[in-house]
Design a protein around this motif. Structure first.
Motif, PDB file in Angstrom:
ATOM      1  N   LEU A  88      -9.683  -8.379 -12.642  1.00 33.82           N
ATOM      2  CA  LEU A  88      -9.316  -8.431 -11.449  1.00 33.82           C
ATOM      3  C   LEU A  88      -9.668  -9.705 -10.565  1.00 33.82           C
ATOM      4  CD1 LEU A  88     -10.674  -4.866 -10.159  1.00 33.82           C
ATOM      5  CD2 LEU A  88      -8.335  -5.849 -10.899  1.00 33.82           C
ATOM      6  N   SER A 107       0.903  -1.145  -0.056  1.00 35.30           N
ATOM      7  CA  SER A 107      -0.004   0.077  -0.107  1.00 35.30           C
ATOM      8  C   SER A 107       0.866   1.245   0.150  1.00 35.30           C
ATOM      9  CB  SER A 107      -0.923   0.015   1.195  1.00 35.30           C
ATOM     10  OG  SER A 107      -1.625   1.401   1.376  1.00 35.30           O
ATOM     11  N   ALA A 121      -8.820  -8.521  -5.272  1.00 33.83           N
ATOM     12  CA  ALA A 121      -8.854  -7.146  -5.664  1.00 33.83           C
ATOM     13  C   ALA A 121      -9.992  -6.419  -5.728  1.00 33.83           C
ATOM     14  CB  ALA A 121      -8.066  -7.002  -7.149  1.00 33.83           C
ATOM     15  N   VAL A 122     -11.110  -7.196  -6.197  1.00 35.18           N
ATOM     16  CA  VAL A 122     -12.359  -6.294  -6.374  1.00 35.18           C
ATOM     17  C   VAL A 122     -12.943  -6.227  -4.853  1.00 35.18           C
ATOM     18  CG1 VAL A 122     -14.902  -7.134  -7.034  1.00 35.18           C
ATOM     19  CG2 VAL A 122     -13.045  -7.787  -8.437  1.00 35.18           C
ATOM     20  N   SER A 166     -11.134  -5.506  -1.930  1.00 34.01           N
ATOM     21  CA  SER A 166     -10.331  -4.369  -1.617  1.00 34.01           C
ATOM     22  C   SER A 166     -11.080  -3.126  -2.165  1.00 34.01           C
ATOM     23  CB  SER A 166      -9.140  -4.359  -1.850  1.00 34.01           C
ATOM     24  OG  SER A 166      -8.191  -5.433  -1.469  1.00 34.01           O
ATOM     25  N   VAL A 167     -11.325  -2.951  -3.377  1.00 37.16           N
ATOM     26  CA  VAL A 167     -11.584  -1.786  -4.093  1.00 37.16           C
ATOM     27  C   VAL A 167     -13.171  -1.586  -3.518  1.00 37.16           C
ATOM     28  CG1 VAL A 167     -12.804  -0.751  -6.089  1.00 37.16           C
ATOM     29  CG2 VAL A 167     -10.410  -2.050  -6.304  1.00 37.16           C
ATOM     30  N   VAL A 168     -14.184  -2.455  -3.425  1.00 35.85           N
ATOM     31  CA  VAL A 168     -15.269  -2.351  -2.795  1.00 35.85           C
ATOM     32  C   VAL A 168     -15.147  -1.724  -1.303  1.00 35.85           C
ATOM     33  CG1 VAL A 168     -17.636  -3.309  -2.174  1.00 35.85           C
ATOM     34  CG2 VAL A 168     -16.590  -3.859  -4.501  1.00 35.85           C
ATOM     35  N   GLU A 169     -14.199  -2.442  -0.719  1.00 35.87           N
ATOM     36  CA  GLU A 169     -14.233  -2.029   0.779  1.00 35.87           C
ATOM     37  C   GLU A 169     -13.804  -0.743   0.852  1.00 35.87           C
ATOM     38  OE1 GLU A 169     -11.249  -3.144   4.436  1.00 35.87           O
ATOM     39  OE2 GLU A 169     -11.570  -4.455   2.906  1.00 35.87           O
ATOM     40  N   VAL A 170     -12.930  -0.024   0.212  1.00 27.70           N
ATOM     41  CA  VAL A 170     -12.703   1.280  -0.018  1.00 27.70           C
ATOM     42  C   VAL A 170     -13.659   2.205  -0.068  1.00 27.70           C
ATOM     43  CG1 VAL A 170     -11.218   3.054  -0.915  1.00 27.70           C
ATOM     44  CG2 VAL A 170     -10.082   1.032  -0.374  1.00 27.70           C
ATOM     45  N   LEU A 171     -14.387   1.644  -1.283  1.00 30.69           N
ATOM     46  CA  LEU A 171     -15.815   2.504  -1.658  1.00 30.69           C
ATOM     47  C   LEU A 171     -16.767   2.608  -0.419  1.00 30.69           C
ATOM     48  CD1 LEU A 171     -16.162   1.453  -5.200  1.00 30.69           C
ATOM     49  CD2 LEU A 171     -15.456   3.636  -4.404  1.00 30.69           C
ATOM     50  N   LYS A 220       0.417   6.294  -8.502  1.00 31.51           N
ATOM     51  CA  LYS A 220      -0.562   6.673  -9.632  1.00 31.51           C
ATOM     52  C   LYS A 220      -0.022   6.067 -10.787  1.00 31.51           C
ATOM     53  CE  LYS A 220      -3.294  10.646 -11.477  1.00 31.51           C
ATOM     54  NZ  LYS A 220      -3.370  11.803 -11.422  1.00 31.51           N
TER      55      LYS A 220
END
Length: 156
Positions: free
Chosen positions: A97, A82, A101-102, A104-109, A87
């Motif tokens: 993905l 992390s 990975a999916v 992780s992205v959903v968790e951040v959102l 960028k």
């Protein structure tokens, strides 16, 4: 385990449970069994530069201290990855993905849409572009400051 601490603040937990269950039906079937559960959760936050990582694993039997040590190492590795994130250039094409990975992205959102995160201005989307994402969606509305964080609402 103290020797595992490096440039991170670490936290973690262990959950233990024992379950005994049974089934009886009208055909005379009687079954009884028991099971053991153990869950290990760790979280690491880098102290020297931005970066955090987490790891969770559940087991169907009791494990030794090594399970917690392994979880700490994986959370630290996640925090290091992390911290090294950069960028990337825009990409035009298909992207496949892995499920992790999916997730992780959903968790951040999702964590940025929690009522208290938005209410207290901690959401990444709240201050997007300086105006706040929610305020961009509702330019004539305003956040209702009289509501509790869990009751966040917009008024026009």
């Amino acid at each position: 385990m103290r020797e595992l601490k490096g440039k991170e603040t670490l936290s973690g937990s262990i959950s233990l449970a024992f379950e005994r269950y049974g089934v009886v039906n009208s055909n005379g079937v009687e079954l009884e069994a028991s099971s053991t559960y153990m869950g290990v959760s760790t979280y690491a936050v880098r102290e020297d530069r931005p970066g955090n990582g987490s790891f969770y694993q559940s087991y169907r039997s009791l494990q030794g201290v090594e399970a917690l040590e392994e979880a700490i190492l994986k959370a630290k590795e996640d925090a290091e990855l992390s911290a090294r994130a950069r960028k990337v250039e825009p990409y035009d094409g298909e992207l496949v993905l892995e499920p992790e990975a999916v997730m992780s992205v959903v968790e951040v959102l999702l964590e940025n849409f929690y009522g208290d995160e938005v209410y207290y201005g901690r959401s990444r989307f709240f201050t997007l572009g300086g105006a706040g994402c929610l305020r961009c969606l509702y330019p004539r509305g305003r956040l209702n400051p009289r509501r509790s964080p869990g009751e966040l609402s917009l008024r026009r």
